[in-house]
Write an enzyme that holds these catalytic residues in place. Sequence first.
Site, mmCIF file in Angstrom:
data_model
loop_
_atom_site.group_PDB
_atom_site.id
_atom_site.type_symbol
_atom_site.label_atom_id
_atom_site.label_comp_id
_atom_site.label_asym_id
_atom_site.label_seq_id
_atom_site.Cartn_x
_atom_site.Cartn_y
_atom_site.Cartn_z
ATOM 1 N N ASP A 63 4.577 57.265 -21.373
ATOM 2 C CA ASP A 63 4.907 55.868 -21.646
ATOM 3 C C ASP A 63 5.449 55.153 -20.411
ATOM 4 O O ASP A 63 5.991 55.785 -19.499
ATOM 5 C CB ASP A 63 5.944 55.771 -22.766
ATOM 6 C CG ASP A 63 5.422 56.313 -24.087
ATOM 7 O OD1 ASP A 63 4.192 56.265 -24.293
ATOM 8 O OD2 ASP A 63 6.239 56.796 -24.880
ATOM 9 N N LYS A 64 5.339 53.841 -20.432
ATOM 10 C CA LYS A 64 5.807 52.996 -19.329
ATOM 11 C C LYS A 64 7.243 53.321 -18.924
ATOM 12 O O LYS A 64 7.544 53.504 -17.739
ATOM 13 C CB LYS A 64 5.704 51.521 -19.727
ATOM 14 C CG LYS A 64 6.330 50.560 -18.726
ATOM 15 C CD LYS A 64 6.307 49.134 -19.246
ATOM 16 C CE LYS A 64 7.046 48.199 -18.289
ATOM 17 N NZ LYS A 64 7.069 46.797 -18.785
#
Length: 345
Positions: A156-157
């Site tokens: 994830d970011k």
Amino acid sequence: MEFFEDEEEYSPEGENISHFEIAVDKGQSAIRLDKFLTDKLPHASRNKVQKGIEDGVVRVNGNRVKTNYKIKPSDIITYWVADSHRDTEVEPEDIPLDIVYEDDELLVVNKPAGMVVHPAHGNWTGTLVNALVYYFDQLPEMSGNTGRPGLVHRIDKDTSGLLVIAKSESAMTQLAAQFFDHSIDRSYIALVWGEPKEEKGTIDVPVGRSAKNRKVMDVFPDRDQGKHAVTHYSVIQQLRYVSLIECKLETGRTHQIRAHMKYLGHPLFNDAVYGGDKIRKGTQFSKYKSFVHNCFKILPRQALHAKSLGFVHPKTKENLFFEKEMPEDMMQVIDKWRKYVKEID
């Protein structure tokens, strides 16, 4: 046509991978699998088909088979195809990469929190792929690989940590098969709210998209929806109102750790999507609230780091293992919690 993987962590939005199935006709005679596919698939040579079968990216009824396997009526043949064309929308960008390891076949990078892995709606620039496209463009010896950053999986970011990137079609195929077989060794470090009752445990609950919000993952304990998802966790240190834990992934679903820990009643610290950005444990004293909100400011993301990554090298077959310690924001917050607990004990 190139054979490829459909590694379960890879986003369905990924441009590099396509998944196909062939249902064998009921009247089909028993012939070798490699001959059947060579005749069926356009631009597929016998050697390439055989290699795909050997690498495990061609399967029959979900199982790996030998090249001389003779197909039977009603067999389901699954295979994965790589699209070798670069998305012209991806702009090369000179963004520094924290390269942990690199050779002719692959590189392992440490992704910082806040960096999106690949371009998508709302994040067309500044991604890891933009950086990789630029980096590979500077490697003329990588003929045919320009613009092909070789993503095999993603995180994830706002999760930091290790990712393996393939530099060749062969490496990508081999690595993806390992992800598909769940033989990749991955561990994450997380700070969660509360103290789990058991020091070690396994969360075996399907995970799938929420019907209310497609950006959020739900768990389905009744097993009527979602995909098979297994997370093994162990407590490293209990800190009164939060705990430092290690999570090992058996599967790699989107937001798996974040959704599983919320289901367990211990959402990740400052995970806004899964309710960890509110005070979930502790006192109502203003001093405590101020302390927690100060920690939120230091760590403005979910407290999750992909610490280790182990796999078999696609060419040398050597077992490789890499570790990267937590970034400064997580370490600083954990240190603050340790000091806070000492003060109140």
